[in-house]
Design a protein around this motif. Structure first.
Motif, mmCIF file in Angstrom:
data_model
loop_
_atom_site.group_PDB
_atom_site.id
_atom_site.type_symbol
_atom_site.label_atom_id
_atom_site.label_comp_id
_atom_site.label_asym_id
_atom_site.label_seq_id
_atom_site.Cartn_x
_atom_site.Cartn_y
_atom_site.Cartn_z
ATOM 1 N N UNK A 137 26.309 10.468 -16.293
ATOM 2 C CA UNK A 137 26.322 9.733 -15.016
ATOM 3 C C UNK A 137 25.727 10.549 -13.879
ATOM 4 N N UNK A 138 25.766 11.883 -14.019
ATOM 5 C CA UNK A 138 25.182 12.724 -12.972
ATOM 6 C C UNK A 138 23.665 12.664 -12.987
ATOM 7 N N UNK A 139 23.120 12.136 -14.077
ATOM 8 C CA UNK A 139 21.668 12.050 -14.185
ATOM 9 C C UNK A 139 21.147 10.875 -13.384
ATOM 10 N N UNK A 318 31.279 4.734 -23.691
ATOM 11 C CA UNK A 318 32.126 5.134 -22.578
ATOM 12 C C UNK A 318 31.818 4.383 -21.288
ATOM 13 N N UNK A 319 30.556 3.959 -21.117
ATOM 14 C CA UNK A 319 30.188 3.313 -19.855
ATOM 15 C C UNK A 319 29.795 1.852 -20.049
ATOM 16 N N UNK A 320 29.496 1.486 -21.295
ATOM 17 C CA UNK A 320 29.046 0.118 -21.536
ATOM 18 C C UNK A 320 27.598 -0.101 -21.160
ATOM 19 N N UNK A 321 26.839 0.993 -21.020
ATOM 20 C CA UNK A 321 25.403 0.838 -20.778
ATOM 21 C C UNK A 321 24.646 1.470 -21.936
ATOM 22 N N UNK A 322 23.519 0.856 -22.345
ATOM 23 C CA UNK A 322 22.784 1.396 -23.475
ATOM 24 C C UNK A 322 22.007 2.652 -23.096
ATOM 25 N N UNK A 328 20.832 -0.492 -27.053
ATOM 26 C CA UNK A 328 20.803 -1.783 -26.352
ATOM 27 C C UNK A 328 21.094 -2.906 -27.341
ATOM 28 N N UNK A 340 34.230 -5.644 -25.761
ATOM 29 C CA UNK A 340 33.691 -5.167 -24.500
ATOM 30 C C UNK A 340 33.323 -3.700 -24.644
ATOM 31 N N UNK A 341 32.022 -3.381 -24.691
ATOM 32 C CA UNK A 341 31.655 -1.968 -24.785
ATOM 33 C C UNK A 341 32.091 -1.258 -23.523
ATOM 34 N N UNK A 343 34.829 1.818 -21.685
ATOM 35 C CA UNK A 343 36.132 2.465 -21.877
ATOM 36 C C UNK A 343 37.187 1.526 -22.463
ATOM 37 N N UNK A 344 37.058 0.232 -22.180
ATOM 38 C CA UNK A 344 38.066 -0.701 -22.687
ATOM 39 C C UNK A 344 38.109 -0.727 -24.206
#
Lengths: 492, 148, 308
Positions: A137-139, A318-322, A328, A340-341, A343-344
């Motif tokens: 996420x820092x990227x 962990x974030x639900x983004x590909x 993807x 639901x990809x 954390x859930x």
């Protein structure tokens, strides 16, 4: 831990294990054919998973992914025709080993290195996925720019003979990568009004042209020189245990680098393979062996590209983004299954998460087995007389260039770059920098300009963001150590 | 004397110069104003490329070693290039299957291959790919303008 | 040879009379051109619809990805194929925008539109801990600091944002990312403050609460995110979103268009397709051929105002 054990139970269950093997095997075949990628494999299989249970569905797709990244190495080693950009770094030493008669050894190193890379990546994913997610996420634009800049310095280390010629190949690649609509301002650049060029020149046909087609032409020329068809000598000796011990540190390190690069969305197996190769060369005792059939070079590239497999699932889970094109599709597969990809998934469906984790480990083992059992069979490819192998390579290249986007235009691109690669070869200008530049050029340019937009014209992002600064320092250091190496070689 | 190590960089310099002219004609962006425009990097790289090529030429002139060179394009490689292009054109006309059968057979005849086994292998290969793509991977192969 | 003969006969038949040919349609596989890459949202919708309609049509539909130019290459390719009903194209909102930007020669007029498949509004999203809680908070901030609010744009130019900017006379600092897969992490990581994507693109982050929706840009609330108010409810008259549908080359016989339209109606009503769309938080919006054509005309005009 309990979840993981249950995961292993399900990975070996009758509902899962066969599709896992099918997925890995299919992936290996797809990856070995030029133009067919792991991404295509999973996308094509996606609709077939709609009717399946969630675990087997995802396991099959992940199997294709893991197999596909490895499969590229087989063609890269034996025929000098990397199936995907991720295995372009494998050619550098893998094919040289095969020429020296060490094909079986090279294939076994590729299988072992891929296995170790994939395994480490999976273990890291299981152990510290949330920490990696925070890193990912820092990227943002400044970090991507710095990473790409660092990646571009690898051009210096893959320019075998003349640095200047490598740089020339790099600038050619950079200019090629700028064809198309500018992703920032939508201004057409070098498109000449041809719509097929608006989204830029597709990298797969370029890869096929530069490596496979130019190699086909090269072989065709040699064919005329010696009429006798001598089958190259080689033995079936695979990797020995002392050699395994030697490459193990390289494999582990590359696996870790690959995992980190994979966990950053948008940076994938191609960058990782070259970065690991670069790093292995930097620390090597005999860096001059790199490019001349170094075991370490091959092992680094292979564990580097398979090391991405676990990492690229970090943003997805962990974030639900590909994190890349393959994840993807996995994202789509999860959603279609009503999951639901993100954390859930860990709290709501731990059995799915750990089913994925454990079957990744099993898929890597299956890949290793396929790799080893296949060695004798794969080696036979070398024994096929050149006269019949050359047209097969050429035909596969053309079909592969077509299949990636169903486009005859891409076939034209592949032929053009085939001819370019052939001529560059004669001039002793290396082809890999072109590929690196096409992969990294747009990443460097758009992210630099994106950063400037974010920072409203200020360049402060170059030093006030720690990760970006670190990569810029890496880049400087990488250039410095390559220069030192070249100097040492010259004086030696 | 003009040889490839001078001709090629010279060609690249000429191409880069043409690119610089093209870059100066880029249209103005309509939707996004950016601190660094679409023309900056292409121009910078074209200039760097010209410098590299210039140095390469100078380097070559200073390098007195004369290496005996093979011709850049032998007749065999010219055949290869023509064969490639002809095959691609044939595919777009008659589709993958016919083009590959004709292409492969022609190639074997051209090289005066007499072993029937080679022909059989070639045809099996063509059909295997046809089957693999069409039936297993469900990826459409070129159909050819004449038939679709 | 047999195939050659067959093709020749079919071609001859086509020239003689289009309607007699339509009688035994479909007699071979249909191709569906998807103008975006394998694995993307448009690809998944196309493949699922193809899968759901194969039994209804009695022939299989094979998906062919033809990417490039933000959809321009694939859609132009599809528009210029033989108008025999055997090549269909997934048309997307880009057919309305790209030609007006001079980035595509063909327009929606080069297609006979068969059915709209889905219509999805844009949702305005901010990180869960953002100080913005309503769209008005965002607009107020943008008004007091013009060009300072960092917006993660999924494409350049971004028509969702332009619609909002135009109606409120505000200006955001749009940072162009490549699609929602890049824009969402950028907002999650607080590199940018706000983004706009469709509900399906952010459903994972909405469910887990990582992102907060300020408003949905549709005329009514969306069933997948029932708690998110529309912009209209918050006093802003902005409705925008994206859509997909199926089209055929413009000279395709009407009988075939009608036949395909009915088949797609049935396909979109299958449990399989409805389930797929519901899980992906996409709204099926099965507009008939005429309504779809009118809708596209209207949207083209709307986009024209933003572009020029």
């Amino acid at each position: 831990m309990e979840h993981l054990l249950n995961g292993f139970m399900s990975a070996f269950s009758l509902a899962v294990f066969p599709v896992l093997v099918f997925g890995v095997l299919g992936g290996v075949i797809l990856g070995a054919l030029p133009g067919l990628t792991a991404t295509m494999g999973v996308a094509i299989l996606l609709p077939f998973t709609f009717g399946m249970q969630p675990t087997p569905a995802l396991v099959m797709l992940i199997g294709v992914y893991i197999g596909g990244i490895y499969g590229g190495s087989i063609a890269a080693i034996l025929l000098k025709t990397p199936g995907t950009p991720a295995s372009a770094a494998t050619v550098l030493d893998g094919h040289t080993m095969a020429i020296k008669g060490l094909a079986a050894k090279a294939l076994s190193i590729a299988a072992v290195a891929s296995f170790i890379g994939g395994l480490i990546s999976t273990i890291v994913l299981i152990a510290i996925a949330p920490i990696l997610a925070d890193f990912a996420l820092r990227f943002n634009a400044p970090e991507y720019f710095a990473l790409a800049l660092f990646g571009l310095t690898i051009i210096a280390s893959v320019s075998a003979k003349s640095l200047l010629k490598g740089l020339l190949a790099g600038t050619i690649g950079l200019l090629v990568s700028m064809v198309g609509l500018d992703p920032i301002s939508s201004v057409p650049r070098f498109t000449f009004g041809i719509m097929d060029l608006y989204s830029g020149i597709n990298i797969i046909p370029v890869l096929i042209g530069l490596f496979a087609i130019s190699e086909g032409l090269n072989q065709l020329e040699k064919l005329s020189n010696n009429k006798q068809d001598v089958a190259p000598k080689f033995d079936y000796k695979v990797l020995s245990f002392p050699d395994f011990k030697k490459i193990l540190p390289t494999c582990i390190k590359s696996g870790l680098i690959g995992t980190s690069i994979g966990s950053v969305p948008g940076a994938g197996a191609d960058i990782s393979a070259f970065a690991c190769y670069n790093e292995a060369k930097r620390v090597a005792k005999k860096p001059e062996e790199f490019g001349n059939g170094s075991m370490h070079g091959l092992a680094a590239a292979e564990s580097g590209n398979n090391g991405v497999t676990g990492g690229s699932l970090v943003p997805l889970l962990t974030l639900g983004v590909p994190g890349d094109a393959v994840s993807a599709v996995l994202l789509g597969a999860l959603i279609v299954q009503g999951l639901t990809p993100g954390p859930l998934l860990f709290t709501q469906n731990p059995e799915i998460v750990y089913g994925i984790f454990s079957s990744m480990i099993v898929a890597n083992i299956v890949m290793l087995l396929i790799g080893f059992l296949g060695i004798r069979f794969f080696c036979r490819i070398i024994e096929v007389p050149k006269i019949i192998m050359i047209p097969i390579i050429i035909f596969l290249s053309i079909i592969g260039a077509y299949a990636i986007n169903n486009s005859m235009f891409d076939v034209g691109i592949a032929i053009t770059f085939g001819l370019l690669g052939f001529i560059l070869n004669k001039l002793e200008i290396p082809s890999s920098p072109i590929l690196l530049a096409i992969i990294l050029g747009p990443m460097a340019e758009t992210n630099l300009r994106k950063s400037l937009i974010m920072y409203e014209g200020s360049w402060s992002f170059l030093y006030d963001r720690p990760i970006a600064l670190a990569f810029i320092l890496f880049a400087v250091f990488s250039v410095y150590s390559t220069m030192k190496l070249k100097k040492r070689q010259r004086s030696a | 004397m003009l040889n490839r190590n001078i001709l090629f960089p010279a060609l690249i310099i000429a191409l880069s110069a043409i690119l610089l002219v093209l870059i100066s004609q880029f249209p103005e962006p309509r939707f996004q104003d950016a601190p660094v425009g679409a023309d900056f990097f292409p121009a910078a790289i074209a200039i760097i490329q010209i410098i590299i090529c210039g140095v390469l030429i100078v380097q070559h002139k200073n390098n007195k070693k004369t290496v005996k060179e093979e011709p850049l394009l032998s007749s065999k490689s010219i055949f290869g290039v023509v064969f490639l292009i002809a095959y691609a054109v044939l595919i777009s006309l008659v589709g993958y299957l016919l083009a590959s059968l004709i292409g492969f057979t022609f190639y074997l005849i051209y090289y005066k291959v007499k072993k029937p086994l080679y022909y059989i292998v070639a045809w099996i290969f063509v059909f295997t790919i046809y089957f693999l793509f069409g039936e297993v991977f469900v990826i459409s192969l070129p159909e050819g303008l004449l038939f679709y | 040879m047999k195939r050659l003969l067959k093709t020749a006969l079919i071609t001859a038949g086509l020239i003689m009379s289009a309607s007699s040919f339509a009688a035994d349609y479909p007699s071979k596989n249909i191709r569906l051109i998807v103008p975006f890459g394998a694995g993307g949202g448009t690809d998944a919708v196309g493949r699922t619809l193809a899968n759901s309609s194969k039994d209804i049509l009695g022939t299989s539909i094979s998906v062919m990805n033809r990417t490039g130019g933000a959809g321009a290459v694939g859609m132009s390719f599809g528009a210029n194929q033989r108008a025999d009903g055997y090549t269909l194209t997934v048309v997307t909102r880009e057919i309305a925008s790209l030609p007006q930007m001079g980035l595509m020669q063909n327009t929606a007029d080069d297609f006979k539109l068969i059915r709209m498949v889905n219509l999805d509004p844009a949702v305005i999203l901010v990180p869960a801990d953002s100080p913005f809680n309503t769209v008005n908070d965002l607009v107020a901030e943008a008004k007091s600091n013009p060009g300072k609010v960092k917006f993660a744009s999924t494409a350049a130019p971004n028509f969702y944002l332009m619609a909002l900017e135009k109606s409120q006379s505000i200006k955001l600092n749009a940072v162009p990312y490549n699609g929602s897969a890049e824009a969402i992490p950028s907002v999650l990581g607080h590199h940018t403050q706000v983004t706009m994507v469709t509900p399906g693109e952010a459903i994972a982050q909405l469910r887990s609460g990582q992102l907060k929706a300020l408003g949905v840009m549709s005329s009514e609330r969306i069933s997948y995110i029932p708690d998110v108010p529309t912009l209209k409810e918050q006093g802003l008259d902005v409705v925008t979103g994206t859509w997909r549908g199926i089209g055929a080359p413009k000279d395709t016989p009407d009988e075939i268009i009608e036949l395909l339209g009915k088949a797609f109606d049935q396909a979109m009503a299958t449990a399989e397709f409805k389930d797929f769309m519901a899980k992906g938080a996409m709204t099926i919006h099965p507009l008939k051929a005429q309504e779809f054509t009118d809708f596209v005309k209207e949207d083209t005009k709307l986009l024209g105002k933003l572009i020029n």
